[in-house]
Design an enzyme around this catalytic site. Structure first.
Site, PDB file in Angstrom:
ATOM      1  N   ALA A  76     -23.789 -39.105  54.151  1.00  0.00           N
ATOM      2  CA  ALA A  76     -23.708 -37.922  53.301  1.00  0.00           C
ATOM      3  C   ALA A  76     -22.426 -38.002  52.472  1.00  0.00           C
ATOM      4  O   ALA A  76     -21.586 -38.878  52.686  1.00  0.00           O
ATOM      5  CB  ALA A  76     -23.721 -36.651  54.140  1.00  0.00           C
ATOM      6  N   LYS A  77     -22.266 -37.080  51.549  1.00  0.00           N
ATOM      7  CA  LYS A  77     -21.024 -36.995  50.780  1.00  0.00           C
ATOM      8  C   LYS A  77     -20.933 -35.623  50.140  1.00  0.00           C
ATOM      9  O   LYS A  77     -21.955 -35.011  49.772  1.00  0.00           O
ATOM     10  CB  LYS A  77     -20.988 -38.064  49.683  1.00  0.00           C
ATOM     11  CG  LYS A  77     -19.573 -38.457  49.272  1.00  0.00           C
ATOM     12  CD  LYS A  77     -18.905 -39.305  50.333  1.00  0.00           C
ATOM     13  CE  LYS A  77     -17.553 -39.810  49.872  1.00  0.00           C
ATOM     14  NZ  LYS A  77     -16.961 -40.732  50.863  1.00  0.00           N
TER      15      LYS A  77
END
Length: 393
Positions: free
Chosen positions: A74-75
């Site tokens: 994720a980011k």
């Protein structure tokens, strides 16, 4: 690995109108991992690319038998200058907005423009227990694991926090592995580093201590160069919180050059360790180095990498070489290593040397680039994880 992310979110700050993004590329055991960056111009597409890269970084560190089982990728990203007086308030409100995701499945931490202490402070203000609290249910002994990680974050080496050094240790070991495989001695090998923040500064320190000659560093104020080698320790001591060097610390022989001069200095290794998209199809022509080692995320555009490969310049990809910080968090939290600096450095060096070696072997066998080899290897390891825990992303 499928290209479509599991979740994409864009948030608009009701106070300033600035936007933030969160992309969850995939989940493993219901959890994903990826840092939170803050920079002006940060886009959803950028965050999505970074999230996909995190899935690969996690998968590449899959090692059967280890306590750490890689998570999904994720980011997070906020379109704001971290130096802006309103930046901290924007950060807190972003975290308040995404609080359910941090509590449930997104583990995060510092990235470009943010330090872990600022993230931790904002997390507390937003009402969150920790930036990695979503992983706590996966731990065998949460109390001991949290104590171990806190103790590791409290460690300092030569005045710098261990958490600020392990990533650069991994990047430096990636450089040394490439040199060893090419039969190139460390002494006299010239390095240019773009960015002297957490990752770039630690990389420069480890390479200089290994005997390499750091001939140029770039920050927001320009490039500092010396063909005889810079005093890395003096430059590190003269940095501000954002990695900018006080020019009064320079020696008479150190030259001040334009900001993009790091690309064309006479160096054997270039280490882009700042922003994404730093090397494009146009400016790659200026590069004469033999290796580009991606300490930053996505610094080399695909069209530039193809042109560099055609000129015999090897790019060691970000999903491999800058994965040490993320992996160190989990090695420590899950208990593969303890709160000990020497153990952390040794484990990081061994892991990155093994991984870089595997990627270069695969590239040689396939006749492709190290990036293509890393992506193929990540896909295979992700399939192993899916076979054990299920394919749900």
């Amino acid at each position: 690995m499928p290209d479509t992310p599991l979740l994409t979110l864009t948030w608009t700050d009701h106070v300033t109108g600035r936007q933030g993004h969160l992309v969850v590329d995939r989940l493993v055991r219901g959890v994903c991992s990826g840092g939170l960056r803050m920079r002006p111009g940060c886009t959803l597409d950028e965050v999505a690319g970074l999230a996909r890269g995190m899935s690969m970084k996690e998968a590449l560190h899959h090692r059967p038998g280890a306590r750490y089982i890689p998570l999904g990728g994720a980011k997070g990203g906020i379109d704001c200058d971290p130096r802006d007086p309103e930046a901290y308030g924007v950060l807190v409100r972003y975290l308040q907005a995404v609080r359910p995701y941090v509590e449930s499945f997104w583990t995060t931490g510092e990235d470009l423009g943010l330090t872990q202490d600022v993230v931790d402070k904002a997390m507390a203000e937003a009402g969150l227990v920790s930036s990695v609290q979503a992983v706590y249910p996966l731990l065998e002994d949460e109390t001991e694991a949290r104590r171990r990680l806190a103790a590791a974050f409290a460690l300092r080496v030569d005045g710098i926090g261990l958490d600020e050094l392990v990533g650069g240790c991994g990047v430096a070991e990636s450089v040394l592995t490439a040199l060893d495989r090419a039969g190139v001695p460390y002494e006299g090998t010239r390095v240019a580093v773009q960015g002297l923040g957490t990752m770039g500064g630690a990389t420069a320190r480890f390479l200089a201590r290994a005997g390499l000659k750091v001939v140029a560093v770039a920050d927001v104020r320009g490039t500092v160069a010396n063909p005889e080698g810079l005093d890395v320790e003096a430059l590190l001591a003269a940095r501000d919180a954002y990695g900018a060097v006080d020019r009064t610390a320079l020696r008479p022989a150190d030259r001040q050059l334009p900001g993009d001069a790091w690309l064309s200095v006479e160096a054997d290794v270039l280490v882009p360790a700042a922003v994404s998209y730093a090397i494009d199809a146009a400016n790659q022509e200026r590069i004469t180095a033999r290796w580009i080692v991606e300490a930053a995320n996505m610094p080399v555009l695909p069209e530039a990498e193809a042109l560099l490969a055609a000129r015999g310049i090897t790019v060691l990809p970000d999903v491999v070489v800058n994965s040490g910080t993320n992996a160190w968090w989990w090695w420590t939290l899950f208990g593969d290593i303890g709160a000990d600096a020497e153990e952390a450095f040794a484990y990081t060096r061994r892991a990155l040397r093994d991984l870089v070696g595997a990627v270069l072997d695969r590239a040689a066998a396939d006749g492709g680039t190290p990036r293509a080899a890393a992506h193929a290897l990540a896909g295979e390891r992700q399939a192993e994880i899916d076979a054990r825990y299920g394919p749900y992303r």
